[in-house]
Design a protein around this motif. Structure first.
Motif, PDB file in Angstrom:
ATOM      1  N   THR A   2       9.984 -25.754 -63.792  1.00 49.07           N
ATOM      2  CA  THR A   2      11.025 -24.797 -64.101  1.00 49.07           C
ATOM      3  C   THR A   2      12.043 -24.775 -62.975  1.00 49.07           C
ATOM      4  N   ASP A   3      13.147 -24.103 -63.212  1.00 47.81           N
ATOM      5  CA  ASP A   3      14.176 -23.994 -62.183  1.00 47.81           C
ATOM      6  C   ASP A   3      13.638 -23.345 -60.911  1.00 47.81           C
ATOM      7  N   VAL A   4      12.815 -22.306 -61.059  1.00 49.28           N
ATOM      8  CA  VAL A   4      12.258 -21.618 -59.892  1.00 49.28           C
ATOM      9  C   VAL A   4      11.365 -22.569 -59.094  1.00 49.28           C
ATOM     10  N   LEU A   5      10.501 -23.297 -59.768  1.00 45.49           N
ATOM     11  CA  LEU A   5       9.614 -24.228 -59.074  1.00 45.49           C
ATOM     12  C   LEU A   5      10.405 -25.360 -58.430  1.00 45.49           C
ATOM     13  N   ASP A   6      11.405 -25.865 -59.128  1.00 45.39           N
ATOM     14  CA  ASP A   6      12.262 -26.918 -58.566  1.00 45.39           C
ATOM     15  C   ASP A   6      12.980 -26.425 -57.313  1.00 45.39           C
ATOM     16  N   SER A   7      13.474 -25.195 -57.378  1.00 47.70           N
ATOM     17  CA  SER A   7      14.177 -24.622 -56.237  1.00 47.70           C
ATOM     18  C   SER A   7      13.247 -24.429 -55.045  1.00 47.70           C
ATOM     19  N   VAL A  23       3.610 -27.738 -55.549  1.00 49.26           N
ATOM     20  CA  VAL A  23       4.056 -26.446 -56.073  1.00 49.26           C
ATOM     21  C   VAL A  23       3.553 -26.378 -57.509  1.00 49.26           C
ATOM     22  N   GLU A  24       2.590 -25.491 -57.747  1.00 53.00           N
ATOM     23  CA  GLU A  24       1.907 -25.454 -59.033  1.00 53.00           C
ATOM     24  C   GLU A  24       2.100 -24.122 -59.747  1.00 53.00           C
ATOM     25  N   ASN A  25       2.427 -24.198 -61.020  1.00 52.92           N
ATOM     26  CA  ASN A  25       2.524 -23.026 -61.868  1.00 52.92           C
ATOM     27  C   ASN A  25       1.112 -22.667 -62.339  1.00 52.92           C
ATOM     28  N   GLU A  26       0.609 -21.525 -61.916  1.00 59.06           N
ATOM     29  CA  GLU A  26      -0.722 -21.073 -62.303  1.00 59.06           C
ATOM     30  C   GLU A  26      -0.664 -19.902 -63.282  1.00 59.06           C
ATOM     31  N   GLU A  42      11.162  -9.045 -67.836  1.00 58.42           N
ATOM     32  CA  GLU A  42      12.226  -9.162 -66.836  1.00 58.42           C
ATOM     33  C   GLU A  42      12.675 -10.597 -66.606  1.00 58.42           C
ATOM     34  N   PHE A  43      11.735 -11.553 -66.612  1.00 54.11           N
ATOM     35  CA  PHE A  43      12.055 -12.922 -66.228  1.00 54.11           C
ATOM     36  C   PHE A  43      11.846 -13.952 -67.336  1.00 54.11           C
ATOM     37  N   GLY A  44      11.517 -13.509 -68.535  1.00 55.30           N
ATOM     38  CA  GLY A  44      11.319 -14.442 -69.641  1.00 55.30           C
ATOM     39  C   GLY A  44      10.060 -15.258 -69.456  1.00 55.30           C
ATOM     40  N   ASP A  45      10.119 -16.509 -69.881  1.00 51.08           N
ATOM     41  CA  ASP A  45       8.916 -17.347 -69.840  1.00 51.08           C
ATOM     42  C   ASP A  45       8.794 -18.160 -68.553  1.00 51.08           C
ATOM     43  N   GLY A  46       9.544 -17.772 -67.518  1.00 50.78           N
ATOM     44  CA  GLY A  46       9.434 -18.446 -66.227  1.00 50.78           C
ATOM     45  C   GLY A  46       8.072 -18.195 -65.603  1.00 50.78           C
ATOM     46  N   ALA A  80      11.059 -13.395 -55.205  1.00 50.01           N
ATOM     47  CA  ALA A  80      11.466 -12.165 -55.887  1.00 50.01           C
ATOM     48  C   ALA A  80      11.352 -12.291 -57.405  1.00 50.01           C
ATOM     49  N   GLN A  81      11.276 -13.517 -57.904  1.00 48.41           N
ATOM     50  CA  GLN A  81      11.174 -13.758 -59.348  1.00 48.41           C
ATOM     51  C   GLN A  81       9.724 -13.968 -59.805  1.00 48.41           C
ATOM     52  N   LEU A  82       8.773 -13.852 -58.884  1.00 49.63           N
ATOM     53  CA  LEU A  82       7.367 -14.098 -59.200  1.00 49.63           C
ATOM     54  C   LEU A  82       6.571 -12.804 -59.192  1.00 49.63           C
ATOM     55  N   HIS A  83       5.455 -12.810 -59.888  1.00 46.30           N
ATOM     56  CA  HIS A  83       4.512 -11.693 -59.851  1.00 46.30           C
ATOM     57  C   HIS A  83       3.507 -11.905 -58.715  1.00 46.30           C
ATOM     58  N   ALA A  84       3.126 -13.177 -58.486  1.00 46.69           N
ATOM     59  CA  ALA A  84       2.129 -13.466 -57.454  1.00 46.69           C
ATOM     60  C   ALA A  84       2.370 -14.856 -56.873  1.00 46.69           C
TER      61      ALA A  84
END
Length: 93
Positions: A2-7, A23-26, A42-46, A80-84
């Protein structure tokens, strides 16, 4: 990714002399847990839960807290865009 992970990955690659980076999406491991619906609203499916495993010479001689602070400074906007966020930070050797 995703854009967040790429960034996150791009910023860490730029900031540190890396030996390893993952960098892993868990998020799938936490679907339905408390806060999941609020995060999605708040952040959709990110991604909501991310694990970063990073090894860099830059961390040699730093305390665990100093290592975490160094990484967090670089990716503050993305966090700031993550829960954990789970960090595994080390120096080579």
């Amino acid at each position: 990714m995703t854009d967040v992970l790429d960034s996150i990955e791009a910023k860490l690659r730029h900031a540190f002399t890396l030996s390893q980076l993952a960098v892993e999406n868990e998020s799938h491991l936490h679907a339905g847990h408390g806060g999941a619906a609020e995060h999605a609203a708040e952040f959709g499916d990110g991604p909501s839960h991310v694990h970063i495993a990073i090894e860099a010479q830059d961390f040699a001689g730093l305390s665990r807290l100093a290592r975490h602070r160094a990484v967090m400074e670089v990716i503050d906007d993305e966090v700031a865009q993550l829960h954990a966020l789970r960090l595994t930070i080390s120096a080579p050797g």
